[in-house]
Design an enzyme around this catalytic site. Structure first.
Site, PDB file in Angstrom:
ATOM      1  N   THR A   9      -4.933  10.857   0.073  1.00  0.00           N
ATOM      2  CA  THR A   9      -6.218  10.702   0.754  1.00  0.00           C
ATOM      3  C   THR A   9      -6.323  11.617   1.972  1.00  0.00           C
ATOM      4  O   THR A   9      -5.323  12.107   2.485  1.00  0.00           O
ATOM      5  CB  THR A   9      -6.420   9.251   1.244  1.00  0.00           C
ATOM      6  OG1 THR A   9      -5.388   8.929   2.187  1.00  0.00           O
ATOM      7  CG2 THR A   9      -6.392   8.279   0.084  1.00  0.00           C
TER       8      THR A   9
ATOM      9  N   HIS B 291     -26.919  10.077  -2.062  1.00  0.00           N
ATOM     10  CA  HIS B 291     -25.777   9.504  -2.777  1.00  0.00           C
ATOM     11  C   HIS B 291     -25.589   8.048  -2.348  1.00  0.00           C
ATOM     12  O   HIS B 291     -25.655   7.727  -1.162  1.00  0.00           O
ATOM     13  CB  HIS B 291     -24.514  10.315  -2.463  1.00  0.00           C
ATOM     14  CG  HIS B 291     -23.366  10.007  -3.349  1.00  0.00           C
ATOM     15  ND1 HIS B 291     -22.639   8.841  -3.251  1.00  0.00           N
ATOM     16  CD2 HIS B 291     -22.811  10.704  -4.369  1.00  0.00           C
ATOM     17  CE1 HIS B 291     -21.683   8.835  -4.166  1.00  0.00           C
ATOM     18  NE2 HIS B 291     -21.774   9.947  -4.863  1.00  0.00           N
ATOM     19  N   PRO B 292     -25.384   7.128  -3.304  1.00  0.00           N
ATOM     20  CA  PRO B 292     -25.287   5.700  -2.951  1.00  0.00           C
ATOM     21  C   PRO B 292     -24.157   5.390  -1.973  1.00  0.00           C
ATOM     22  O   PRO B 292     -24.297   4.511  -1.124  1.00  0.00           O
ATOM     23  CB  PRO B 292     -25.080   5.009  -4.296  1.00  0.00           C
ATOM     24  CG  PRO B 292     -24.648   6.082  -5.243  1.00  0.00           C
ATOM     25  CD  PRO B 292     -25.289   7.334  -4.761  1.00  0.00           C
ATOM     26  N   ASP B 293     -23.023   6.095  -2.090  1.00  0.00           N
ATOM     27  CA  ASP B 293     -21.934   5.855  -1.146  1.00  0.00           C
ATOM     28  C   ASP B 293     -22.354   6.255   0.265  1.00  0.00           C
ATOM     29  O   ASP B 293     -22.106   5.522   1.235  1.00  0.00           O
ATOM     30  CB  ASP B 293     -20.684   6.631  -1.557  1.00  0.00           C
ATOM     31  CG  ASP B 293     -19.571   6.486  -0.543  1.00  0.00           C
ATOM     32  OD1 ASP B 293     -19.169   5.338  -0.267  1.00  0.00           O
ATOM     33  OD2 ASP B 293     -19.111   7.507   0.011  1.00  0.00           O
TER      34      ASP B 293
ATOM     35  N   TYR C  18     -13.447   5.275   9.590  1.00  0.00           N
ATOM     36  CA  TYR C  18     -12.633   5.948   8.582  1.00  0.00           C
ATOM     37  C   TYR C  18     -13.191   5.619   7.208  1.00  0.00           C
ATOM     38  O   TYR C  18     -13.378   4.448   6.876  1.00  0.00           O
ATOM     39  CB  TYR C  18     -11.181   5.473   8.668  1.00  0.00           C
ATOM     40  CG  TYR C  18     -10.337   5.785   7.448  1.00  0.00           C
ATOM     41  CD1 TYR C  18      -9.616   6.973   7.373  1.00  0.00           C
ATOM     42  CD2 TYR C  18     -10.257   4.909   6.371  1.00  0.00           C
ATOM     43  CE1 TYR C  18      -8.846   7.263   6.259  1.00  0.00           C
ATOM     44  CE2 TYR C  18      -9.499   5.191   5.246  1.00  0.00           C
ATOM     45  CZ  TYR C  18      -8.794   6.373   5.207  1.00  0.00           C
ATOM     46  OH  TYR C  18      -8.038   6.665   4.093  1.00  0.00           O
TER      47      TYR C  18
ATOM     48  N   HIS D  97       0.816  -1.219   0.000  1.00  0.00           N
ATOM     49  CA  HIS D  97       0.000   0.000   0.000  1.00  0.00           C
ATOM     50  C   HIS D  97       0.851   1.271   0.000  1.00  0.00           C
ATOM     51  O   HIS D  97       0.347   2.362  -0.284  1.00  0.00           O
ATOM     52  CB  HIS D  97      -0.903  -0.028   1.246  1.00  0.00           C
ATOM     53  CG  HIS D  97      -2.147   0.799   1.119  1.00  0.00           C
ATOM     54  ND1 HIS D  97      -2.257   1.889   0.270  1.00  0.00           N
ATOM     55  CD2 HIS D  97      -3.339   0.719   1.761  1.00  0.00           C
ATOM     56  CE1 HIS D  97      -3.463   2.416   0.394  1.00  0.00           C
ATOM     57  NE2 HIS D  97      -4.136   1.724   1.277  1.00  0.00           N
TER      58      HIS D  97
ATOM     59  N   THR E  36     -12.247   6.614   3.140  1.00  0.00           N
ATOM     60  CA  THR E  36     -11.262   7.263   2.292  1.00  0.00           C
ATOM     61  C   THR E  36     -11.883   8.417   1.515  1.00  0.00           C
ATOM     62  O   THR E  36     -12.902   8.244   0.843  1.00  0.00           O
ATOM     63  CB  THR E  36     -10.666   6.266   1.286  1.00  0.00           C
ATOM     64  OG1 THR E  36     -10.126   5.155   1.994  1.00  0.00           O
ATOM     65  CG2 THR E  36      -9.590   6.920   0.447  1.00  0.00           C
TER      66      THR E  36
END
Length: 611
Positions: free
Chosen positions: A451, A414-416, A438, A327, A440
């Site tokens: 981020t 909003h779908p998110d 958390y 990552h 992102t």
């Protein structure tokens, strides 16, 4: 996402880099006010009063001095956070990174042309590698269209880190080495490394100026497989990359000291385009159940993947695929873009090769054999033992919710945000309290932006969860509370994406104090700081992988937490949830069931209330 993975003759991939704005430093007063709002759901009245006093003292005292020094840093750097974030979030960590830092997941090809099928591992691997190499070539020649949002160019620097990149262990801090160059910048390594049964091979994927065809790649992979079949397994040196970082650094130093050739081998692996892992595992995943494939991607055989590599291409014996990636150098959207490109190319050709069948006289792969002694063998055995003892990460069934189409929702829902609030409700159902979370938030609008933290557990979300679980609450009360929670979430996400979040700002102030040799400010030692998720203590670590076919998975941040990645399609939501088996507090399967219930309840509320 589709227009992000097309060839762009009009704009070069990296052409907007120099014109991107600098990462801003938020105002101190605003960041502290947002921080106080964020900790409120986790505090008693007395705790909040004490924290408010601490924050007020910080804002009027040492915080002002630290903020001014941070502004000075920002004046001489285009991104004041970049180096700090890489060090603090990744390179200074001493935990084994393969299980605690890396991300990975299943490849989506099994959803259409490539369902699990034995006997197809090498032919499919060859074609998938060929398409991956086409993506590499698009980056080399800058034909990948720059990403944009609302016609605003986004930073593309992380795409340099997908290929030819590797983390190198250090005794106190790791480093990242990147060998990638565009065509205009000069030569770039063009070899891959193949790992099979604990052994390591390499070959160049370019011959006479052209990328090897799938049939030529198949010949190379077949040679590697034949070399390993019926033979003793190799030493499995790759398992060392799964070790605690300082221990791995010391073993690496010893490896290079006993034979200079070991250093050459390490550099060959580090500079390679990527590592191909030929795995004998058979996850037998389906479009409806990615469980074992996701599990193998995150916790598979450590002797045939290089945990420090930016991209491990995982090929399984049943013809399914996955990935495991360090990552440190980039975020998941880079791999999502590449995987989606390959997925769409395979789908367009139904997973078949329709090009030339000619085979050129390409040199066969060479084996890279480490010189090891009893000490190194003992270190490898220790690494494997520690790895398998720690593999208590259980990715639960990725959850396909076919009937939960979100297209019918009002645009303001909003779908998110919908999924994030459902997750808050699911956690509250299960644990009887709010979960520090958390999510992102992308900051690629800015030069080398990566981020920011968006905290979905707001007071508004908490109040809404309580109403949803209150049998006496009216539909109207729930509707109003839901809209308030939605609006707050969307506001915070927009601010975070535009450089007005507060978590990275607070990190900068903390690191300024550390660099100046000052005592740690009380704000960061206050119990509410960690209780609300600060310092990497979020019990819900979440990220929207996107709106494509690609899914990912990640480990929880904390022992009593969950890792939660999800993707949104028109006809379904697919999520991957993980929890540590060693924690008696968490249960990923129950969380999934609560999530499904919460999503259904929310859809019913949205329909009833005409949202």
């Amino acid at each position: 996402m589709a227009h992000h993975v097309t060839r762009s003759p009009a704009e070069r991939t990296f052409q907007h880099q120099d014109s991107l704005p600098l990462l801003p430093v938020p105002c101190l007063e605003g960041s502290l006010a947002k921080y106080l709002e964020a900790v409120r759901p986790f505090a008693t009245a007395e705790e909040f009063q004490a924290t408010t006093a601490i924050v007020k003292r910080f804002g009027k005292g040492v915080g002002q001095d630290l903020h001014q020094k941070l502004l000075q840093r920002a004046r001489i750097r285009r991104n004041w956070l970049e180096e700090w974030w890489l060090d603090a979030a990744y390179l200074e960590l001493r935990l084994p990174s393969q299980l605690n830092v890396n991300f990975g997941g299943p490849a989506p090809y099994l959803e259409h042309c490539w369902p699990a099928m034995e006997g197809e591992q090498l032919p499919r691997t060859s074609l998938a590698i060929w398409h991956t190499l086409q993506f590499w070539d698009m980056l080399r020649t800058e034909r990948l269209g720059p990403h944009k949002t609302d016609n605003t160019a986004l930073d593309m620097d992380q795409f340099r880190m997908l290929f030819c990149t590797c983390k190198v262990p250090g005794v106190t801090k790791d480093s990242v080495i990147n060998y990638f160059k565009t065509e205009s910048e000069g030569p770039c390594p063009s070899h891959v490394v193949v790992m099979c049964k604990g052994r390591v091979f390499t070959f160049d994927v370019v011959y006479d100026g052209n990328i090897l065809t799938p049939l030529e790649l198949l010949r190379q992979l077949t040679y590697v497989k034949q070399c390993c079949e019926g033979q003793p397994v190799g030493d499995g040196v790759a398992a060392l990359t799964s070790e605690e970082r300082t221990r791995w650094a010391k073993v690496r130093e010893y490896l290079t000291s006993i034979d200079p050739a070991n250093k050459v081998i390490l550099e060959t692996i580090q500079s390679s385009l990527f590592v191909v892992s030929l795995d004998d595992a058979k996850p037998y995943a389906t479009a409806e159940n990615y469980t074992r494939l996701t599990q193998e991607a995150l916790t598979g055989d450590p002797t045939i993947r290089w945990g420090d590599k930016s991209y491990n291409f995982l090929s399984f014996a049943d013809g399914t695929f996955g990935s495991n990636c360090d990552h440190s150098p980039y975020d998941a959207m880079v791999l999502v873009t590449q995987c989606y490109y390959v997925d769409q190319q395979l789908k367009a050709t139904n997973g078949n090769w329709k090009g030339s069948s000619a085979l050129r006289p390409v040199p066969l792969p060479g084996e890279l054999v480490f010189t090891v002694d009893d000490r190194v063998r003992s270190d490898i055995a220790h690494a494997k033992q520690q790895y398998w003892e720690t593999v208590n990460l259980i990715p639960n069934d990725p959850l396909p919710l076919h009937n939960l189409t979100l297209k019918r929702l009002d645009r303001k829902l909003h779908p998110d945000t919908f999924i994030q609030l459902a997750l808050q409700l699911a956690y509250y159902r299960q644990h009887g309290r709010s979960g520090s979370c958390y999510e992102t938030a992308m900051t690629r609008r800015f030069y080398h932006g990566r981020t920011e933290t968006m905290r979905p557990c707001t007071l508004e979300a908490q109040n809404w969860c309580r109403l949803m679980l209150d049998p006496a609450a009216s539909t109207e009360a729930k509707r109003k509370a839901l809209l308030l929670a939605f609006n707050k979430h969307n506001k915070l996400m927009a601010e975070a994406q535009n450089g007005k979040g507060f978590d990275r700002h607070l990190l900068g102030l903390y690191l300024i104090a550390k660099e100046e040799g000052l005592p740690v400010p009380d704000l960061f030692t206050d119990p509410l700081y960690s209780k609300s998720g600060g310092g990497g203590n979020f019990v819900l670590s979440t990220s929207l992988v996107g709106y494509t076919t690609v899914l990912g998975a990640v480990a929880p941040m904390v022992n009593n937490g969950y890792g939660f990645f999800y993707r949104i399609r028109d006809d379904r939501i697919v999520a991957s949830c993980s929890a540590w088996k060693s924690s008696p507090e968490t249960d990923a399967e129950t969380l999934f069931q609560n999530l499904a219930t919460s999503l259904h309840d929310m859809l019913q509320l949205a329909t009833t209330a005409h949202l």
